[in-house]
Design a protein around this motif. Sequence first.
Motif, PDB file in Angstrom:
ATOM      1  N   PRO A 164       0.829  -1.201   0.000  1.00 10.04           N
ATOM      2  CA  PRO A 164       0.000   0.000   0.000  1.00 10.04           C
ATOM      3  C   PRO A 164       0.866   1.255   0.000  1.00 10.04           C
ATOM      4  CG  PRO A 164      -0.790  -1.559   1.621  1.00 10.04           C
ATOM      5  CD  PRO A 164       0.526  -2.087   1.103  1.00 10.04           C
ATOM      6  N   ARG A 165       0.450   2.228  -0.770  1.00  9.14           N
ATOM      7  CA  ARG A 165       1.232   3.451  -0.898  1.00  9.14           C
ATOM      8  C   ARG A 165       0.781   4.527   0.065  1.00  9.14           C
ATOM      9  NH1 ARG A 165       2.470   3.873  -7.313  1.00  9.14           N
ATOM     10  NH2 ARG A 165       3.011   1.693  -7.520  1.00  9.14           N
ATOM     11  N   GLY A 166      -0.342   4.324   0.688  1.00 13.95           N
ATOM     12  CA  GLY A 166      -0.821   5.341   1.613  1.00 13.95           C
ATOM     13  C   GLY A 166      -1.866   4.792   2.551  1.00 13.95           C
ATOM     14  N   ARG A 167      -2.194   5.607   3.553  1.00 11.82           N
ATOM     15  CA  ARG A 167      -3.244   5.243   4.511  1.00 11.82           C
ATOM     16  C   ARG A 167      -4.345   6.277   4.408  1.00 11.82           C
ATOM     17  NH1 ARG A 167      -0.448   5.281   9.811  1.00 11.82           N
ATOM     18  NH2 ARG A 167      -2.456   4.641  10.637  1.00 11.82           N
ATOM     19  N   HIS A 168      -5.561   5.792   4.391  1.00  9.82           N
ATOM     20  CA  HIS A 168      -6.736   6.642   4.228  1.00  9.82           C
ATOM     21  C   HIS A 168      -7.590   6.483   5.482  1.00  9.82           C
ATOM     22  CE1 HIS A 168      -9.717   8.156   0.963  1.00  9.82           C
ATOM     23  NE2 HIS A 168      -9.785   8.869   2.067  1.00  9.82           N
ATOM     24  N   LEU A 169      -7.723   7.554   6.255  1.00  9.34           N
ATOM     25  CA  LEU A 169      -8.503   7.528   7.481  1.00  9.34           C
ATOM     26  C   LEU A 169      -9.782   8.336   7.282  1.00  9.34           C
ATOM     27  CD1 LEU A 169      -5.632   8.186  10.058  1.00  9.34           C
ATOM     28  CD2 LEU A 169      -6.419   6.016   9.121  1.00  9.34           C
ATOM     29  N   LEU A 170     -10.898   7.744   7.602  1.00  8.11           N
ATOM     30  CA  LEU A 170     -12.204   8.401   7.539  1.00  8.11           C
ATOM     31  C   LEU A 170     -12.706   8.535   8.964  1.00  8.11           C
ATOM     32  CD1 LEU A 170     -13.732   6.322   4.626  1.00  8.11           C
ATOM     33  CD2 LEU A 170     -12.615   8.550   4.489  1.00  8.11           C
ATOM     34  N   VAL A 171     -13.053   9.752   9.344  1.00  9.77           N
ATOM     35  CA  VAL A 171     -13.434  10.013  10.727  1.00  9.77           C
ATOM     36  C   VAL A 171     -14.747  10.788  10.762  1.00  9.77           C
ATOM     37  CG1 VAL A 171     -12.678  11.029  12.917  1.00  9.77           C
ATOM     38  CG2 VAL A 171     -10.970  10.142  11.311  1.00  9.77           C
ATOM     39  N   ASP A 172     -15.718  10.275  11.507  1.00 12.36           N
ATOM     40  CA  ASP A 172     -16.986  10.949  11.743  1.00 12.36           C
ATOM     41  C   ASP A 172     -16.991  11.428  13.188  1.00 12.36           C
ATOM     42  OD1 ASP A 172     -17.747  10.265   9.195  1.00 12.36           O
ATOM     43  OD2 ASP A 172     -19.222   8.760   9.808  1.00 12.36           O
ATOM     44  N   LEU A 173     -17.232  12.718  13.376  1.00  6.46           N
ATOM     45  CA  LEU A 173     -17.229  13.319  14.707  1.00  6.46           C
ATOM     46  C   LEU A 173     -18.622  13.858  15.008  1.00  6.46           C
ATOM     47  CD1 LEU A 173     -14.283  14.476  13.164  1.00  6.46           C
ATOM     48  CD2 LEU A 173     -13.839  14.436  15.596  1.00  6.46           C
ATOM     49  N   VAL A 179      -8.638  11.872   5.739  1.00  2.00           N
ATOM     50  CA  VAL A 179      -7.193  12.109   5.776  1.00  2.00           C
ATOM     51  C   VAL A 179      -6.514  11.003   4.977  1.00  2.00           C
ATOM     52  CG1 VAL A 179      -5.149  12.355   7.239  1.00  2.00           C
ATOM     53  CG2 VAL A 179      -7.376  13.151   8.072  1.00  2.00           C
ATOM     54  N   PHE A 180      -5.895  11.382   3.877  1.00  2.00           N
ATOM     55  CA  PHE A 180      -5.175  10.420   3.042  1.00  2.00           C
ATOM     56  C   PHE A 180      -3.747  10.903   2.907  1.00  2.00           C
ATOM     57  CE2 PHE A 180      -4.634   8.660  -1.517  1.00  2.00           C
ATOM     58  CZ  PHE A 180      -3.983   7.538  -1.041  1.00  2.00           C
ATOM     59  N   MET A 181      -2.802  10.074   3.344  1.00  2.00           N
ATOM     60  CA  MET A 181      -1.394  10.448   3.287  1.00  2.00           C
ATOM     61  C   MET A 181      -0.546   9.262   2.884  1.00  2.00           C
ATOM     62  SD  MET A 181      -0.920  12.784   6.669  1.00  2.00           S
ATOM     63  CE  MET A 181      -1.901  14.253   6.892  1.00  2.00           C
ATOM     64  N   CYS A 182       0.510   9.575   2.153  1.00  2.00           N
ATOM     65  CA  CYS A 182       1.460   8.551   1.763  1.00  2.00           C
ATOM     66  C   CYS A 182       2.844   8.964   2.256  1.00  2.00           C
ATOM     67  CB  CYS A 182       1.446   8.352   0.245  1.00  2.00           C
ATOM     68  SG  CYS A 182       1.846   9.850  -0.672  1.00  2.00           S
ATOM     69  N   GLY A 183       3.832   8.152   1.932  1.00  2.00           N
ATOM     70  CA  GLY A 183       5.195   8.457   2.339  1.00  2.00           C
ATOM     71  C   GLY A 183       5.362   8.335   3.841  1.00  2.00           C
ATOM     72  N   ALA A 184       6.211   9.180   4.393  1.00  2.00           N
ATOM     73  CA  ALA A 184       6.529   9.123   5.814  1.00  2.00           C
ATOM     74  C   ALA A 184       5.509   9.847   6.693  1.00  2.00           C
ATOM     75  CB  ALA A 184       7.916   9.708   6.056  1.00  2.00           C
ATOM     76  N   ALA A 185       4.539  10.526   6.087  1.00  2.00           N
ATOM     77  CA  ALA A 185       3.529  11.249   6.867  1.00  2.00           C
ATOM     78  C   ALA A 185       2.740  10.273   7.730  1.00  2.00           C
ATOM     79  CB  ALA A 185       2.598  12.019   5.940  1.00  2.00           C
ATOM     80  N   GLN A 186       2.267  10.758   8.865  1.00  2.00           N
ATOM     81  CA  GLN A 186       1.551   9.921   9.825  1.00  2.00           C
ATOM     82  C   GLN A 186       0.127  10.456  10.006  1.00  2.00           C
ATOM     83  OE1 GLN A 186       4.708  10.470  12.810  1.00  2.00           O
ATOM     84  NE2 GLN A 186       4.853   8.238  12.823  1.00  2.00           N
ATOM     85  N   PRO A 187      -0.821   9.945   9.221  1.00  2.23           N
ATOM     86  CA  PRO A 187      -2.183  10.484   9.252  1.00  2.23           C
ATOM     87  C   PRO A 187      -2.862  10.380  10.610  1.00  2.23           C
ATOM     88  CG  PRO A 187      -2.110   8.439   8.002  1.00  2.23           C
ATOM     89  CD  PRO A 187      -0.695   8.824   8.289  1.00  2.23           C
TER      90      PRO A 187
END
Length: 119
Positions: A9-18, A87-95
């Motif tokens: 996987p090239r990235g992590r995709h976080l979906l958040v409902d508040l 929040v969708f981030m790839c690379g070294a970013a930490q979503p």
Amino acid sequence: MSDTAVHLPRGRHLLVDLHGVGAAYLGDCLAIENLLRDAARAAGATPVGGEFHHFGPGLGVTGVLLLKESHISIHTWPEHGFAAVDVFMCGAAQPEKAVAVIEAALQAESVTRQEASRG
């Protein structure tokens, strides 16, 4: 014989409902933009542009912060005390660090999170 690369996987995709968020915050376009910028910094991501729109008195905000690593977006409904964050981030970013900043600022009564690996 050809070489085969391992496809990760090239990235992590976080979906958040508040739910249960204060209406005043959810209707403040500048506060929402600043929040997403703070969240990006906390995640180690690099903003490259953004667009935020307020829908009028008593209504919400929609916005997207474009990142070198992908994006953070939000849509708010102050009349329902609800915000949907992507929040969708790839690379070294930490979503997850971006999500932590957003959750701390919005102080929701309840939060639902989903995560997907992308790529």
